[in-house]
Design a protein around this motif. Structure first.
Motif, short mmCIF file in Angstrom:
data_model
loop_
_atom_site.label_atom_id
_atom_site.label_comp_id
_atom_site.label_asym_id
_atom_site.label_seq_id
_atom_site.Cartn_x
_atom_site.Cartn_y
_atom_site.Cartn_z
N ALA A 108 -52.23 -53.39 58.93
CA ALA A 108 -52.84 -53.35 57.61
C ALA A 108 -52.42 -54.59 56.83
N ASP A 109 -53.33 -55.09 55.99
CA ASP A 109 -52.95 -56.17 55.09
C ASP A 109 -53.74 -56.07 53.79
N PHE A 110 -53.16 -56.60 52.73
CA PHE A 110 -53.76 -56.53 51.41
C PHE A 110 -53.54 -57.87 50.72
N THR A 111 -54.61 -58.43 50.16
CA THR A 111 -54.53 -59.71 49.47
C THR A 111 -54.53 -59.48 47.96
N LEU A 112 -53.46 -59.93 47.30
CA LEU A 112 -53.34 -59.78 45.86
C LEU A 112 -54.22 -60.78 45.14
N GLN A 113 -54.42 -60.58 43.84
CA GLN A 113 -55.25 -61.50 43.07
C GLN A 113 -54.67 -62.90 43.05
N SER A 114 -53.38 -63.02 43.18
CA SER A 114 -52.73 -64.34 43.21
C SER A 114 -52.99 -65.09 44.50
N GLY A 115 -53.55 -64.42 45.51
CA GLY A 115 -53.77 -65.03 46.81
C GLY A 115 -52.70 -64.66 47.82
N MET A 116 -51.61 -64.07 47.38
CA MET A 116 -50.56 -63.64 48.31
C MET A 116 -51.07 -62.48 49.16
N LYS A 117 -50.76 -62.56 50.46
CA LYS A 117 -51.12 -61.48 51.37
C LYS A 117 -49.85 -60.77 51.82
N ILE A 118 -49.89 -59.44 51.83
CA ILE A 118 -48.79 -58.65 52.35
C ILE A 118 -49.36 -57.74 53.45
N GLY A 119 -48.55 -57.47 54.45
CA GLY A 119 -49.09 -56.66 55.54
C GLY A 119 -48.02 -56.06 56.42
N ALA A 120 -48.48 -55.21 57.33
CA ALA A 120 -47.58 -54.54 58.26
C ALA A 120 -48.34 -54.26 59.55
N SER A 121 -47.62 -54.23 60.66
CA SER A 121 -48.17 -53.81 61.94
C SER A 121 -47.08 -53.09 62.70
N GLY A 122 -47.49 -52.23 63.61
CA GLY A 122 -46.48 -51.50 64.36
C GLY A 122 -47.09 -50.63 65.43
N PHE A 123 -46.22 -49.98 66.19
CA PHE A 123 -46.67 -49.08 67.25
C PHE A 123 -45.56 -48.09 67.57
N VAL A 124 -45.98 -46.96 68.10
CA VAL A 124 -45.08 -45.91 68.58
C VAL A 124 -45.64 -45.41 69.89
N GLU A 125 -44.80 -45.32 70.93
CA GLU A 125 -45.28 -44.81 72.22
C GLU A 125 -44.21 -43.92 72.85
#
Length: 656
Positions: free
Chosen positions: A270-287
């Motif tokens: 997942a990622d989200f772009t703020l109005q300032s242009g900064m992007k924050i995000g995360a990725s992961g997995f579980v098995e």
């Protein structure tokens, strides 16, 4: 404090743990993906532009011999994504469409069809499986999943076991060949495999369901959802596979007990772009997975109670932002893998657990300097290893801190050069400096020359250092790689390419029998004197014979020389692959793949063929039939371990 009681534990750990493609400077398969070339506009003085020809067998709506203009394709051949035609590195990119065209269950089965790639599997799905790139074994190959290094710190050597990983939810695989220690540090001597799971690429919500059943009572089901709305993009896949399997120890040797496997895997990003242009995000997995295996000494069914259980976790958090002229990214990740083995032998019952954990933190910056692009950064990585059970207790930790810089520039309209330098400080071995230089030269509109030279190192694993069979006096291996290639394209019809490669390793660490074969106490890890060498040639090409028929072939010749044990020479000298893709009817396509492997040091030659038929049902739905080992070839990739007899699978895919 490090403690270890008993010798059998170390040896059992060693036994259980060993063992459309977009093509850039590495050839590929037009029938399974996308072929890239670059053409420079004549007399314009502008940078070369890229044209893309696609000849693909797609699960939903095959496309043959058509020109399609797409957005720029980028690859992860440098610290920053780079346009495919501007790198001298040897890269193959496998697309989701390519994976669907062959419908392989395991990622490693698809990788095995690529030039310069050879695999070793110990049984069916879930069986321990390794990979070599141009003869460099799995402990020389870094494996990245969604930005997370997934090589196992608790293995005898730090490497990735591909036996568990299925193609469900995988959208892209990049295979980067040659020494990449300047980019990825220790162990990336032979190359890097970068795997990306599904992403949200279009506005709205897209859901995908895949179901398959077939031989060995195999069933798999996966569900993916991707949602994009303005600044938010989210995607996730949950997949389940289970099979009764076949005997890991070859049935031809009288082994009849089937070794089953079952796993459930969830991956997300997942990622989200703020109005300032900064992007924050995360990725992961579980098995979580469970499976059977066959014990060794000697290899066979033995008692029917050898089971393994694995828990694998990964999480990465990141942010990207710009300050002034500098583009910045910061990331933190954790990877944890726990393996538990339970069995019994003449000495009694055994229950042993191995856990490896990796924490990583990284900063990267990039700035345009007019004459080129400078990328720089710092990273830190900590690896923990713990062993508990009947075979004794062992724990160890190592830390590596690195700094790097990379400069890329264009020398005129037809030449691109990238130089990378990295310095790592290892908690046990001190400073390690590595470098890499790549060059891409577009001699004419249809001829491209590429070259790549790099140095690398591999630090001994904690197991190689501190286990019963370890040696604390071991020092890092050092290496040098070089590859040079020339590619000729034939308009939108196809291409031919030749690549020469060389890998040299000093201070190679090898596990060998140092005395009486039946006496485990005289075995161990040691440095091999002299220089160990792999060299060879990759030849590949494809041609669209007609709008509905494409023929491709690749051949890899690998020469090995070393004072190490026979394991170094185990890579086949000859590896030939042939692929045929055809549109058999308006809605029916087929892919036939044949692989011939010859001249291995201890195993006979073999030829194996697989075929996949895909029927387009319309409305983003497709049905397929896959036959593995079409001619029921009896062969082994690892001595004593079985491979699948002829097997038939049928499946459905649907997106909505």
């Amino acid at each position: 404090m490090i403690t270890l009681t008993g010798a059998r534990g170390a040896l059992r750990q060693a036994d259980s743990a060993r063992g459309d493609a977009i093509t850039v400077g590495g050839g590929g398969n037009l029938s399974q993906g996308i072929w890239l070339s670059r053409r420079a506009p004549q007399g314009t003085g502008e940078r070369p532009v890229k044209t893309i020809g696609i000849i693909a067998v797609l699960a939903a709506g095959p496309v043959f011999a058509q020109d399609i203009v797409l957005d720029d394709i980028v690859v992860s051949a440098n610290f920053e994504d780079t346009e495919a035609g501007r790198t001298g590195a040897s890269v193959i990119v496998v697309t989701e469409e390519g994976l669907q065209a062959t419908a392989d269950v395991r990622v490693i089965d698809y990788l095995n069809t690529l030039p310069g790639v050879n695999v070793t599997t110990r049984g069916g799905v879930g069986g321990q499986s390794g990979i070599t790139l141009r003869g460099a074994s799995q402990n020389y190959v870094a494996v990245i999943v969604d930005g997370i290094n997934v090589t196992d710190p608790s293995g005898t050597q730090v490497s990735y076991d591909f036996g568990q990983l299925t193609t469900a939810g995988v959208s892209r695989i990049e295979v980067l060949k040659g020494s990449q220690s300047a980019l990825y540090g220790s162990s990336a001597v032979g190359g890097v495999i970068n795997i990306t799971t599904k992403r949200a690429t279009e506005d709205g919500t897209v859901q995908t369901i895949e179901a398959e059943g077939g031989s060995f009572k195999t069933a798999r089901l996966s569900y993916s959802v991707a949602h994009k709305a303005g600044p938010l993009a989210v995607a996730a896949t949950i997949a389940r596979v289970q099979t009764d399997g076949f005997s890991a120890a070859d049935a031809a040797d009288g082994n009849t007990e089937a070794d089953g496997f079952a796993s459930t895997r969830l991956s997300f990003n997942a990622d989200f772009t703020l109005q300032s242009g900064m992007k924050i995000g995360a990725s992961g997995f579980v098995e979580n997975s469970t499976g059977d295996y066959d014990e060794g000494f000697p290899l066979g069914d033995g008692t029917p109670d050898e089971t393994q259980a694995r828990k694998e976790r990964g999480l990465r958090l990141f942010t990207e932002f710009t300050t002034g002229a500098v583009d910045n990214s910061i990331s933190a990740s954790i990877f944890d893998l726990t393996r538990r083995y339970r069995d019994s032998d003449a000495f009694g019952a055994n229950d042993n657990t191995y856990q490896g954990t990796r924490h990583a933190l990284a900063y990267q910056g990039g700035v345009d300097l007019g004459a080129g692009r400078l990328v720089f950064g710092l990273d830190s990585e900590t690896e923990d290893y713990a062993q508990n059970g009947n075979f004794g207790a062992l724990s160890a930790t190592s830390r590596t801190t690195g700094a790097y810089a990379e400069f890329s520039t264009a020398l005129g309209d037809r030449t691109d050069v990238t130089a990378t330098l990295r310095h790592d400080d290892h908690s046990r071995f001190g400073g390690q400096t590595t470098g890499r230089v790549t060059l891409a030269y577009r001699a004419t509109d249809d001829v491209t020359l590429r070259a790549q030279a790099g140095t690398g190192y591999r630090a001994p694993s904690n197991f190689e250092l501190f286990s019963f069979y370890g040696d604390t006096s071991l020092t890092p291996e050092s290496s040098r790689t070089l590859d040079v290639s020339v590619e000729k394209t034939f308009g939108d019809k196809g291409f031919v390419q030749a690549t020469a490669f060389l890998l040299q390793v000093d201070n190679l660490i090898d596990f060998s029998d140092m005395g009486t074969p039946a006496d485990f106490n005289d075995d161990g890890y040691a440095q091999v004197p002299g220089t160990s060498r792999r060299s060879g040639v990759e030849l590949q090409g494809e041609y669209a014979v007609s709008d509905t028929f494409t023929l491709g072939a690749n051949y890899t010749y690998t020469e090995s020389s070393s004072n190490a044990s026979s394991a170094w020479a185990g890579v086949p000298r000859h590896d030939l692959g042939i692929s045929i893709s055809a549109q058999l009817a308006p809605a029916l396509t087929g892919v036939l793949q044949v692989q011939y492997v010859a001249d291995r040091s201890t195993l006979p030659d073999y030829t194996v063929a697989n075929v996949t038929l895909t029927y387009d049902l319309g409305q983003d739905r497709a049905a397929y039939l896959r036959v593995e080992n079409l001619f029921n070839e009896q062969y082994q990739q690892v001595a004593g371990y079985g491979t699948s007899d002829r097997a038939i699978y049928a499946g459905l895919r649907a997106s909505f």
